[in-house]
Design an enzyme around this catalytic site. Structure first.
Site, PDB file in Angstrom:
ATOM      1  N   SER A  70       0.850  -1.388   0.250  1.00 14.98           N
ATOM      2  CA  SER A  70       0.154   0.425  -0.171  1.00 14.98           C
ATOM      3  C   SER A  70       0.594   1.580  -0.376  1.00 14.98           C
ATOM      4  O   SER A  70       0.192   2.620   0.031  1.00 14.98           O
ATOM      5  CB  SER A  70      -1.284  -0.142   1.254  1.00 14.98           C
ATOM      6  N   ARG A 127       2.902   6.277   5.363  1.00 17.67           N
ATOM      7  CA  ARG A 127       2.061   5.630   4.811  1.00 17.67           C
ATOM      8  C   ARG A 127       2.253   4.561   4.423  1.00 17.67           C
ATOM      9  O   ARG A 127       3.704   3.997   4.414  1.00 17.67           O
ATOM     10  CB  ARG A 127       2.179   6.161   3.311  1.00 17.67           C
ATOM     11  N   SER A 128       1.716   3.129   4.646  1.00 16.31           N
ATOM     12  CA  SER A 128       2.649   1.576   5.521  1.00 16.31           C
ATOM     13  C   SER A 128       1.419   0.498   4.446  1.00 16.31           C
ATOM     14  O   SER A 128       0.946   1.412   3.501  1.00 16.31           O
ATOM     15  CB  SER A 128       1.604   1.252   6.824  1.00 16.31           C
ATOM     16  N   GLY A 129       2.558  -0.340   4.808  1.00 19.57           N
ATOM     17  CA  GLY A 129       1.890  -0.869   3.228  1.00 19.57           C
ATOM     18  C   GLY A 129       2.407  -2.853   3.928  1.00 19.57           C
ATOM     19  O   GLY A 129       3.122  -2.959   4.939  1.00 19.57           O
TER      20      GLY A 129
END
Length: 288
Positions: free
Chosen positions: A65, A229-231
């Site tokens: 993501s 922002r992570s994923g």
């Protein structure tokens, strides 16, 4: 926020950090790699002086993501070019829902603006919202073409949610390198790829992220700010890209990617926290 914007036109030449400065960080990352039987990539870019350090910075890792920042930046760019109206609406159909869509699943049968879809994408990581954005900007190819246009020759997007999160070893699709994405974030937030107004909007979406409280935010030094922002994906993929800064510290761009591990999500999260803490200690120890 003002301090971050003060550097909006600053993209210094990259200067490699001395190995001794990040020696402890490297030792910590290597120890975590061994303990989790994982592959880890890290990059750190100081926007004030261009000082750069990485560990496996040129290796490929699943984007997961973290691509969403780039997709929404592409929407903002296209809006500047008059190619898309961010206030235009898209009807939400039940057939379009994909896994993990906490915002959009409650709005089936309604309409959502592209701007609101980006807000949902960036703050909750809503996957259906992300697909709405991808559809508006020319799909994965449109995102990849945008990356090439701004000088990123490595990062690529090939599929939509949720398939892009597969994370299979050796698959080049939907991958980046820690070094490449750090450079891209530098261009998007501090370069000329976007107007200052849209840089602020992209930054605001990252600052208001609601799903990363247990990652870098949990060890952020007192008085510091973060936009991130992570994923997460298959085969142990876990990632975060972030910009951190304080009143006395220019923005630092950090990217951390994990892959090919059987570690639990909690263990992967803990790895990111430990690596982040080690990186932050490099900068806070300088001011002691």
């Amino acid at each position: 926020m003002k301090f971050l914007l003060a550097f909006s036109l600053l993209i210094p030449s990259v200067v490699f950090a001395s190995s001794s400065k990040f020696q402890q960080v490297e030792q910590d990352v290597k120890a975590i790699e061994v303990s989790l039987s994982a592959r880890i990539g890290v990059s750190v870019l100081d926007t004030q002086n261009g000082e750069y350090w990485d560990y496996n910075g040129n290796q490929r890792f699943p984007l997961t993501s973290t691509f969403k920042t780039i997709a929404c930046a592409k929407l903002l760019y296209d809006a500047e070019q008059g190619k898309v109206n961010p206030n235009s609406t898209v009807e939400i159909k039940k057939a379009d829902l994909v896994t993990y869509s906490p915002v959009i699943e409650k709005q089936v049968g309604q309409a959502i603006t592209l701007d609101d879809a980006c807000f949902a994408t960036m703050t909750t990581s809503d996957n259906t919202a992300a697909n709405i954005i991808l559809s508006a900007v020319g799909g994965p190819k449109g995102v990849t073409d945008f990356l090439r246009q701004i000088g990123d020759k490595e990062t690529r997007l090939d599929r939509i949610e949720p398939d892009l999160n597969e994370g299979k070893l050796g698959d080049l699709r939907d991958t980046t390198t820690p070094k490449a994405i750090a450079s891209t974030l530098n261009k998007l937030l501090f370069g000329s790829a976007l107007s200052e107004m849209n840089q602020k909007k992209l930054e605001s979406w990252m600052v208001n992220n609601q799903v990363t409280g247990n990652l870098l935010r949990s060890v952020l030094p007192a008085g510091w700010n973060i936009a991130d922002r992570s994923g997460a994906g298959g085969f142990g993929a876990r990632s975060i890209t972030a910009v951190v800064w304080s009143e006395h510290q220019a923005p630092i761009i950090v990217s951390i990617y994990l892959a090919q591990t059987q570690a639990s999500m909690a263990e992967r999260n803990d790895a990111i926290v430990k690596i982040g803490h080690s990186i932050f200690d490099v900068y806070t120890s300088q001011s002691r």
